[in-house]
Design a protein around this motif. Sequence first.
Motif, PDB file in Angstrom:
ATOM      1  N   ILE A  87      15.090  -4.785 -13.574  1.00 53.06           N
ATOM      2  CA  ILE A  87      15.206  -4.069 -12.297  1.00 53.06           C
ATOM      3  C   ILE A  87      15.742  -2.656 -12.518  1.00 53.06           C
ATOM      4  O   ILE A  87      15.207  -1.683 -11.984  1.00 53.06           O
ATOM      5  N   SER A  88      16.777  -2.537 -13.321  1.00 57.15           N
ATOM      6  CA  SER A  88      17.384  -1.223 -13.577  1.00 57.15           C
ATOM      7  C   SER A  88      16.456  -0.330 -14.387  1.00 57.15           C
ATOM      8  O   SER A  88      16.377   0.872 -14.147  1.00 57.15           O
ATOM      9  N   GLY A  89      15.771  -0.919 -15.341  1.00 55.12           N
ATOM     10  CA  GLY A  89      14.916  -0.153 -16.238  1.00 55.12           C
ATOM     11  C   GLY A  89      13.730   0.497 -15.566  1.00 55.12           C
ATOM     12  O   GLY A  89      13.273   1.564 -15.977  1.00 55.12           O
ATOM     13  N   ILE A  90      13.212  -0.143 -14.508  1.00 55.89           N
ATOM     14  CA  ILE A  90      12.056   0.446 -13.823  1.00 55.89           C
ATOM     15  C   ILE A  90      12.423   1.056 -12.472  1.00 55.89           C
ATOM     16  O   ILE A  90      11.558   1.529 -11.758  1.00 55.89           O
ATOM     17  N   GLY A  91      13.711   1.022 -12.150  1.00 57.61           N
ATOM     18  CA  GLY A  91      14.165   1.679 -10.928  1.00 57.61           C
ATOM     19  C   GLY A  91      13.951   0.872  -9.664  1.00 57.61           C
ATOM     20  O   GLY A  91      14.036   1.403  -8.563  1.00 57.61           O
ATOM     21  N   GLY A  92      13.673  -0.396  -9.780  1.00 55.26           N
ATOM     22  CA  GLY A  92      13.465  -1.274  -8.633  1.00 55.26           C
ATOM     23  C   GLY A  92      12.270  -2.170  -8.883  1.00 55.26           C
ATOM     24  O   GLY A  92      11.341  -1.773  -9.592  1.00 55.26           O
ATOM     25  N   ALA A  93      12.328  -3.370  -8.317  1.00 53.80           N
ATOM     26  CA  ALA A  93      11.247  -4.318  -8.578  1.00 53.80           C
ATOM     27  C   ALA A  93      11.022  -5.219  -7.380  1.00 53.80           C
ATOM     28  O   ALA A  93      11.965  -5.782  -6.827  1.00 53.80           O
ATOM     29  N   SER A  94       9.756  -5.348  -6.995  1.00 56.64           N
ATOM     30  CA  SER A  94       9.403  -6.277  -5.925  1.00 56.64           C
ATOM     31  C   SER A  94       9.488  -7.700  -6.455  1.00 56.64           C
ATOM     32  O   SER A  94       9.518  -7.930  -7.664  1.00 56.64           O
ATOM     33  N   SER A  95       9.497  -8.651  -5.558  1.00 56.00           N
ATOM     34  CA  SER A  95       9.514 -10.058  -5.970  1.00 56.00           C
ATOM     35  C   SER A  95       8.291 -10.386  -6.804  1.00 56.00           C
ATOM     36  O   SER A  95       8.378 -11.112  -7.798  1.00 56.00           O
ATOM     37  N   ASN A  96       7.136  -9.824  -6.430  1.00 57.92           N
ATOM     38  CA  ASN A  96       5.916 -10.069  -7.199  1.00 57.92           C
ATOM     39  C   ASN A  96       5.992  -9.494  -8.603  1.00 57.92           C
ATOM     40  O   ASN A  96       5.542 -10.117  -9.564  1.00 57.92           O
ATOM     41  N   SER A  97       6.558  -8.292  -8.752  1.00 56.89           N
ATOM     42  CA  SER A  97       6.652  -7.712 -10.093  1.00 56.89           C
ATOM     43  C   SER A  97       7.640  -8.486 -10.961  1.00 56.89           C
ATOM     44  O   SER A  97       7.431  -8.636 -12.163  1.00 56.89           O
ATOM     45  N   GLN A 141      12.024  -4.321  -2.185  1.00 55.52           N
ATOM     46  CA  GLN A 141      12.238  -4.490  -3.619  1.00 55.52           C
ATOM     47  C   GLN A 141      13.720  -4.658  -3.924  1.00 55.52           C
ATOM     48  O   GLN A 141      14.579  -4.281  -3.137  1.00 55.52           O
ATOM     49  N   TRP A 142      13.981  -5.245  -5.082  1.00 54.00           N
ATOM     50  CA  TRP A 142      15.324  -5.339  -5.603  1.00 54.00           C
ATOM     51  C   TRP A 142      15.637  -4.046  -6.342  1.00 54.00           C
ATOM     52  O   TRP A 142      14.793  -3.538  -7.082  1.00 54.00           O
ATOM     53  N   VAL A 143      16.822  -3.490  -6.098  1.00 53.34           N
ATOM     54  CA  VAL A 143      17.257  -2.279  -6.780  1.00 53.34           C
ATOM     55  C   VAL A 143      18.668  -2.494  -7.316  1.00 53.34           C
ATOM     56  O   VAL A 143      19.418  -3.325  -6.803  1.00 53.34           O
ATOM     57  N   SER A 144      19.008  -1.735  -8.328  1.00 54.21           N
ATOM     58  CA  SER A 144      20.366  -1.798  -8.895  1.00 54.21           C
ATOM     59  C   SER A 144      21.319  -1.026  -8.006  1.00 54.21           C
ATOM     60  O   SER A 144      20.981   0.044  -7.498  1.00 54.21           O
ATOM     61  N   THR A 145      22.501  -1.556  -7.861  1.00 56.05           N
ATOM     62  CA  THR A 145      23.572  -0.812  -7.202  1.00 56.05           C
ATOM     63  C   THR A 145      24.183   0.138  -8.238  1.00 56.05           C
ATOM     64  O   THR A 145      23.808   0.111  -9.411  1.00 56.05           O
ATOM     65  N   LYS A 146      25.137   0.955  -7.815  1.00 55.29           N
ATOM     66  CA  LYS A 146      25.817   1.828  -8.785  1.00 55.29           C
ATOM     67  C   LYS A 146      26.500   0.995  -9.869  1.00 55.29           C
ATOM     68  O   LYS A 146      26.452   1.332 -11.054  1.00 55.29           O
ATOM     69  N   LEU A 147      27.110  -0.104  -9.449  1.00 50.27           N
ATOM     70  CA  LEU A 147      27.761  -0.989 -10.414  1.00 50.27           C
ATOM     71  C   LEU A 147      26.723  -1.623 -11.343  1.00 50.27           C
ATOM     72  O   LEU A 147      26.943  -1.735 -12.556  1.00 50.27           O
ATOM     73  N   GLY A 148      25.585  -1.995 -10.791  1.00 48.78           N
ATOM     74  CA  GLY A 148      24.516  -2.571 -11.598  1.00 48.78           C
ATOM     75  C   GLY A 148      23.979  -1.583 -12.619  1.00 48.78           C
ATOM     76  O   GLY A 148      23.758  -1.934 -13.791  1.00 48.78           O
ATOM     77  N   LYS A 149      23.794  -0.344 -12.196  1.00 45.79           N
ATOM     78  CA  LYS A 149      23.327   0.697 -13.127  1.00 45.79           C
ATOM     79  C   LYS A 149      24.354   0.959 -14.216  1.00 45.79           C
ATOM     80  O   LYS A 149      24.003   1.137 -15.385  1.00 45.79           O
ATOM     81  N   ALA A 150      25.635   0.982 -13.840  1.00 44.44           N
ATOM     82  CA  ALA A 150      26.690   1.200 -14.828  1.00 44.44           C
ATOM     83  C   ALA A 150      26.737   0.042 -15.824  1.00 44.44           C
ATOM     84  O   ALA A 150      26.889   0.259 -17.032  1.00 44.44           O
ATOM     85  N   THR A 151      26.585  -1.168 -15.326  1.00 43.27           N
ATOM     86  CA  THR A 151      26.575  -2.347 -16.204  1.00 43.27           C
ATOM     87  C   THR A 151      25.384  -2.284 -17.139  1.00 43.27           C
ATOM     88  O   THR A 151      25.497  -2.537 -18.342  1.00 43.27           O
ATOM     89  N   TRP A 152      24.224  -1.927 -16.600  1.00 46.70           N
ATOM     90  CA  TRP A 152      23.005  -1.814 -17.401  1.00 46.70           C
ATOM     91  C   TRP A 152      23.166  -0.746 -18.477  1.00 46.70           C
ATOM     92  O   TRP A 152      22.879  -0.979 -19.648  1.00 46.70           O
ATOM     93  N   CYS A 153      23.661   0.420 -18.092  1.00 44.01           N
ATOM     94  CA  CYS A 153      23.828   1.524 -19.058  1.00 44.01           C
ATOM     95  C   CYS A 153      24.863   1.209 -20.133  1.00 44.01           C
ATOM     96  O   CYS A 153      24.718   1.630 -21.280  1.00 44.01           O
ATOM     97  N   SER A 154      25.883   0.474 -19.773  1.00 48.51           N
ATOM     98  CA  SER A 154      26.964   0.181 -20.716  1.00 48.51           C
ATOM     99  C   SER A 154      26.630  -0.973 -21.648  1.00 48.51           C
ATOM    100  O   SER A 154      27.340  -1.193 -22.621  1.00 48.51           O
ATOM    101  N   SER A 155      25.597  -1.715 -21.320  1.00 49.54           N
ATOM    102  CA  SER A 155      25.226  -2.923 -22.068  1.00 49.54           C
ATOM    103  C   SER A 155      26.295  -4.012 -21.993  1.00 49.54           C
ATOM    104  O   SER A 155      26.315  -4.909 -22.823  1.00 49.54           O
ATOM    105  N   LEU A 156      27.158  -3.922 -20.997  1.00 49.08           N
ATOM    106  CA  LEU A 156      28.139  -4.991 -20.792  1.00 49.08           C
ATOM    107  C   LEU A 156      27.423  -6.246 -20.333  1.00 49.08           C
ATOM    108  O   LEU A 156      26.371  -6.177 -19.682  1.00 49.08           O
TER     109      LEU A 156
END
Length: 160
Positions: A87-97, A141-156
């Motif tokens: 979800i974070s890598g593509i900037g948002g994702a529909s349920s179908n994707s 679509q599902w999108v990352s929140t700021k916390l989600g993006k930070a988690t994704w970027c940090s690899s935590l």
Amino acid sequence: GVNFPVKRVIFTNLKIGPIDMDVSRYRQACGRAGRVGYSKFGESFIIAQTPEVLKKAKKLFNSTLTPIQSCLRKEYKGLSRLLLDFISGIGGASSNSIQNFLKHTFLAVETSFEEIKDPAKAALLFLKKRNLVKWEIQHKQWVSTKLGKATWCSSLDDKE
């Protein structure tokens, strides 16, 4: 890792650090030689300087590979992190994707997509509950929140 074509691989010992090389690592290393598009075959050599190394080499030659299994399979650990990354890598994702993505994982090939539908839904709800993703009604679509993006970027780990 090494990702360039070589003609031959030469082993001077059969250890990776202090640990004996297993058959899958040995075959993976041998597979570096003779890359498709560069040569028709590759060579691998083991320089066995002691009877002990020779014995280990013969064992590696004659061993069969153990079947592989998806790392997501055991209790579906890692599925929430995989979905957060997608979800974070593509900037948002529909349920179908998301469904289409999951259908192309080794887990879906190994089991079936039907078997992973419920764990995937649970993983999405886990991410939503942790405020790592949210459902964007306007774009469906599902999108990352700021916390989600930070988690994704940090690899935590998403559970930390």
